[in-house]
Write a protein that holds these residues in place. Structure first.
Motif, PDB file in Angstrom:
ATOM      1  N   LEU A  55       0.823  -1.219   0.000  1.00  0.00           N
ATOM      2  CA  LEU A  55       0.000   0.000   0.000  1.00  0.00           C
ATOM      3  C   LEU A  55       0.853   1.263   0.000  1.00  0.00           C
ATOM      4  CD1 LEU A  55      -2.872  -0.917   2.499  1.00  0.00           C
ATOM      5  CD2 LEU A  55      -2.798  -1.208   0.015  1.00  0.00           C
ATOM      6  N   HIS A  56       2.153   1.111  -0.146  1.00  0.00           N
ATOM      7  CA  HIS A  56       3.031   2.276  -0.214  1.00  0.00           C
ATOM      8  C   HIS A  56       3.034   2.839  -1.628  1.00  0.00           C
ATOM      9  CE1 HIS A  56       5.436   0.838   3.570  1.00  0.00           C
ATOM     10  NE2 HIS A  56       4.174   1.154   3.822  1.00  0.00           N
ATOM     11  N   THR A  57       1.873   3.318  -2.032  1.00  0.00           N
ATOM     12  CA  THR A  57       1.663   3.901  -3.358  1.00  0.00           C
ATOM     13  C   THR A  57       1.103   5.311  -3.178  1.00  0.00           C
ATOM     14  OG1 THR A  57      -0.599   3.055  -3.488  1.00  0.00           O
ATOM     15  CG2 THR A  57       1.169   1.623  -4.324  1.00  0.00           C
ATOM     16  N   PRO A  58       1.130   6.132  -4.233  1.00  0.00           N
ATOM     17  CA  PRO A  58       0.626   7.513  -4.101  1.00  0.00           C
ATOM     18  C   PRO A  58      -0.796   7.601  -3.565  1.00  0.00           C
ATOM     19  CG  PRO A  58       1.872   7.300  -6.123  1.00  0.00           C
ATOM     20  CD  PRO A  58       1.783   5.913  -5.535  1.00  0.00           C
ATOM     21  N   PHE A 123      -7.016  10.919 -11.884  1.00  0.00           N
ATOM     22  CA  PHE A 123      -7.079  11.349 -13.288  1.00  0.00           C
ATOM     23  C   PHE A 123      -5.875  10.826 -14.066  1.00  0.00           C
ATOM     24  CE2 PHE A 123      -5.558  14.465 -16.412  1.00  0.00           C
ATOM     25  CZ  PHE A 123      -6.629  14.486 -17.292  1.00  0.00           C
ATOM     26  N   VAL A 124      -4.675  10.989 -13.496  1.00  0.00           N
ATOM     27  CA  VAL A 124      -3.458  10.518 -14.161  1.00  0.00           C
ATOM     28  C   VAL A 124      -3.444   8.995 -14.242  1.00  0.00           C
ATOM     29  CG1 VAL A 124      -0.933  10.457 -14.057  1.00  0.00           C
ATOM     30  CG2 VAL A 124      -2.149  12.545 -13.418  1.00  0.00           C
ATOM     31  N   ALA A 125      -3.844   8.326 -13.159  1.00  0.00           N
ATOM     32  CA  ALA A 125      -3.819   6.863 -13.119  1.00  0.00           C
ATOM     33  C   ALA A 125      -4.755   6.242 -14.146  1.00  0.00           C
ATOM     34  CB  ALA A 125      -4.177   6.377 -11.722  1.00  0.00           C
ATOM     35  N   ILE A 126      -5.912   6.864 -14.367  1.00  0.00           N
ATOM     36  CA  ILE A 126      -6.921   6.281 -15.260  1.00  0.00           C
ATOM     37  C   ILE A 126      -6.761   6.755 -16.700  1.00  0.00           C
ATOM     38  CG2 ILE A 126      -9.410   6.196 -15.728  1.00  0.00           C
ATOM     39  CD1 ILE A 126      -9.818   6.342 -12.675  1.00  0.00           C
ATOM     40  N   TYR A 132       1.836   7.235 -15.480  1.00  0.00           N
ATOM     41  CA  TYR A 132       1.561   7.404 -14.049  1.00  0.00           C
ATOM     42  C   TYR A 132       2.783   7.216 -13.149  1.00  0.00           C
ATOM     43  CZ  TYR A 132      -0.686   6.843  -9.493  1.00  0.00           C
ATOM     44  OH  TYR A 132      -1.029   6.973  -8.187  1.00  0.00           O
ATOM     45  N   PRO A 133       3.593   6.165 -13.328  1.00  0.00           N
ATOM     46  CA  PRO A 133       4.749   5.985 -12.429  1.00  0.00           C
ATOM     47  C   PRO A 133       5.727   7.150 -12.447  1.00  0.00           C
ATOM     48  CG  PRO A 133       4.315   3.984 -13.668  1.00  0.00           C
ATOM     49  CD  PRO A 133       3.467   5.049 -14.275  1.00  0.00           C
ATOM     50  N   ASN A 134       5.854   7.817 -13.595  1.00  0.00           N
ATOM     51  CA  ASN A 134       6.777   8.950 -13.680  1.00  0.00           C
ATOM     52  C   ASN A 134       6.142  10.243 -13.171  1.00  0.00           C
ATOM     53  OD1 ASN A 134       8.849   7.404 -14.862  1.00  0.00           O
ATOM     54  ND2 ASN A 134       7.930   7.647 -16.893  1.00  0.00           N
ATOM     55  N   VAL A 135       4.862  10.434 -13.489  1.00  0.00           N
ATOM     56  CA  VAL A 135       4.176  11.684 -13.106  1.00  0.00           C
ATOM     57  C   VAL A 135       3.915  11.723 -11.609  1.00  0.00           C
ATOM     58  CG1 VAL A 135       2.082  13.063 -13.413  1.00  0.00           C
ATOM     59  CG2 VAL A 135       3.133  11.930 -15.378  1.00  0.00           C
ATOM     60  N   MET A 136       3.488  10.584 -11.028  1.00  0.00           N
ATOM     61  CA  MET A 136       3.109  10.556  -9.616  1.00  0.00           C
ATOM     62  C   MET A 136       4.045   9.651  -8.814  1.00  0.00           C
ATOM     63  SD  MET A 136       0.640  12.671  -9.328  1.00  0.00           S
ATOM     64  CE  MET A 136       0.066  12.300  -7.686  1.00  0.00           C
ATOM     65  N   ASN A 137       5.341   9.914  -8.890  1.00  0.00           N
ATOM     66  CA  ASN A 137       6.269   9.169  -8.033  1.00  0.00           C
ATOM     67  C   ASN A 137       6.222   9.746  -6.615  1.00  0.00           C
ATOM     68  OD1 ASN A 137       8.355  11.358  -7.811  1.00  0.00           O
ATOM     69  ND2 ASN A 137       8.468  11.013 -10.030  1.00  0.00           N
ATOM     70  N   MET A 138       6.838   9.055  -5.668  1.00  0.00           N
ATOM     71  CA  MET A 138       6.727   9.452  -4.269  1.00  0.00           C
ATOM     72  C   MET A 138       7.352  10.810  -3.994  1.00  0.00           C
ATOM     73  SD  MET A 138       4.826   7.370  -2.777  1.00  0.00           S
ATOM     74  CE  MET A 138       5.029   8.057  -1.146  1.00  0.00           C
ATOM     75  N   ARG A 139       8.383  11.155  -4.745  1.00  0.00           N
ATOM     76  CA  ARG A 139       8.994  12.472  -4.552  1.00  0.00           C
ATOM     77  C   ARG A 139       8.001  13.574  -4.898  1.00  0.00           C
ATOM     78  NH1 ARG A 139      14.552  14.727  -7.492  1.00  0.00           N
ATOM     79  NH2 ARG A 139      14.564  16.760  -6.432  1.00  0.00           N
TER      80      ARG A 139
END
Length: 313
Positions: A55-58, A123-126, A132-139
């Motif tokens: 569950l350590h996801t955005p 919105f980005v995920a769907i 998505y992995p690049n746009v919404m990374n943890m940083r």
């Protein structure tokens, strides 16, 4: 400036939700249970997300932040409201009133920004899953959370400054169960029309703009779902519908209260119950009862707890 023959108000008196003693007892029991469930529910969500690596996801990072904000937001007003149900005279000092007002707007504004960010995340995920992995990374997520707290702090400081700059030297009765800008500035012994318009334009604009942004985001998501498979469409609808329920329950009262310069405070205090008491409880219920990943993680944590306890017996 306050004239020399006038004394600055040192405390405010709340009228509370009702003056009916029977209703006060009923409300005390109901809201006490609600508050305890709110704390437990949101703490459980935070614990589950922290101790479940998958569950350590955005999305769940934002959800844990939402639970933290809900705990803080409800704790600003609910304990004082519960205490007021037991007291015949409900008072709060001037300094505590201003502090309550500051933290109320801090956590409310932070939640507004967070719900907007969560909609952007969906919105980005769907709509652009490959990016998505690049746009919404943890940083990026950490930076977004920092920005939302910064924005909430600035908003709250503005609201607090607009309130404390006014002179308070006469009436001190607030027709509510907590301190908020509209009912407090009404008690100032000077013309507050301009201040009222500034507070409405500040809070109202933030609430309405973010809500419209959310509606547009979810509309685009719904349109894009036509290209998804039946299974993907159902999963996305389930997640987004849960988000949108929270959005409506939280933004509805905020828009109702903060987009009208002349308000009826007896109505506003009832509407305020939804976003100060009800919504913080519904968030964990909505996200856990409708989310298979969270429910699965809860079961695994319980199993790990049982194994851990058995190993020490």
């Amino acid at each position: 400036m306050i004239p020399l023959n006038q004394t600055r108000v040192t405390e405010f008196v709340f009228l509370g939700l009702t003056d009916n003693r029977v209703l006060e007892i009923i409300f005390f029991v109901a809201f006490s249970v609600t508050y305890v469930l709110t704390l437990l529910g949101n703490i459980v969500i935070i614990v589950i997300i922290v101790f479940t690596s998958r569950l350590h996801t955005p999305m769940y990072f934002f959800l844990s932040n939402l639970s933290f904000i809900d705990i803080c937001h409800s704790s600003v007003t609910v304990p004082d409201m519960l205490e007021g149900f037991l007291l015949e005279r409900k008072t709060i000092s001037f300094d505590n009133c201003i502090a309550q007002l500051f933290f109320l707007h801090l956590f409310a504004c932070a939640e507004i920004f967070l719900l907007t960010i969560m909609a952007y995340d969906r919105f980005v995920a769907i709509c652009t899953p490959l990016h998505y992995p690049n746009v919404m990374n943890m940083r990026v997520c950490v930076h977004l959370v920092f920005v939302l707290w910064l924005g909430g702090t600035i908003h709250s400081l503005v609201q607090t400054f607009l309130t404390i700059r006014l002179p308070y030297c006469g009436p001190n009765i607030i027709d509510s169960y907590f301190c908020d800008v509209p009912p407090v500035i009404k008690l100032a012994c000077t013309d507050t029309y301009l201040t009222g318009m500034l507070t409405v334009s500040n809070s109202g604009t933030i609430s309405l703009t973010c809500f419209l942004t959310l509606v547009i985001s979810y509309t685009v998501i719904l349109i894009s779902l036509r290209k998804q498979s039946a299974e993907g469409r159902w999963k996305a609808l389930s997640t987004c519908s849960a988000h949108f329920i929270v959005v409506v329950l939280f933004f509805g009262p905020c828009i109702f209260i903060y987009t009208r310069p002349d308000t009826s405070y007896s109505v506003d205090k009832v509407v305020s119950v939804f976003y100060t008491v009800v919504t913080p409880l519904l968030n964990p219920l909505i996200y856990t009862l409708r989310n298979e990943e969270v429910k699965s993680a809860m079961k695994q944590l319980r199993q790990r707890q049982v194994v851990f306890m058995k190993s020490y017996t």
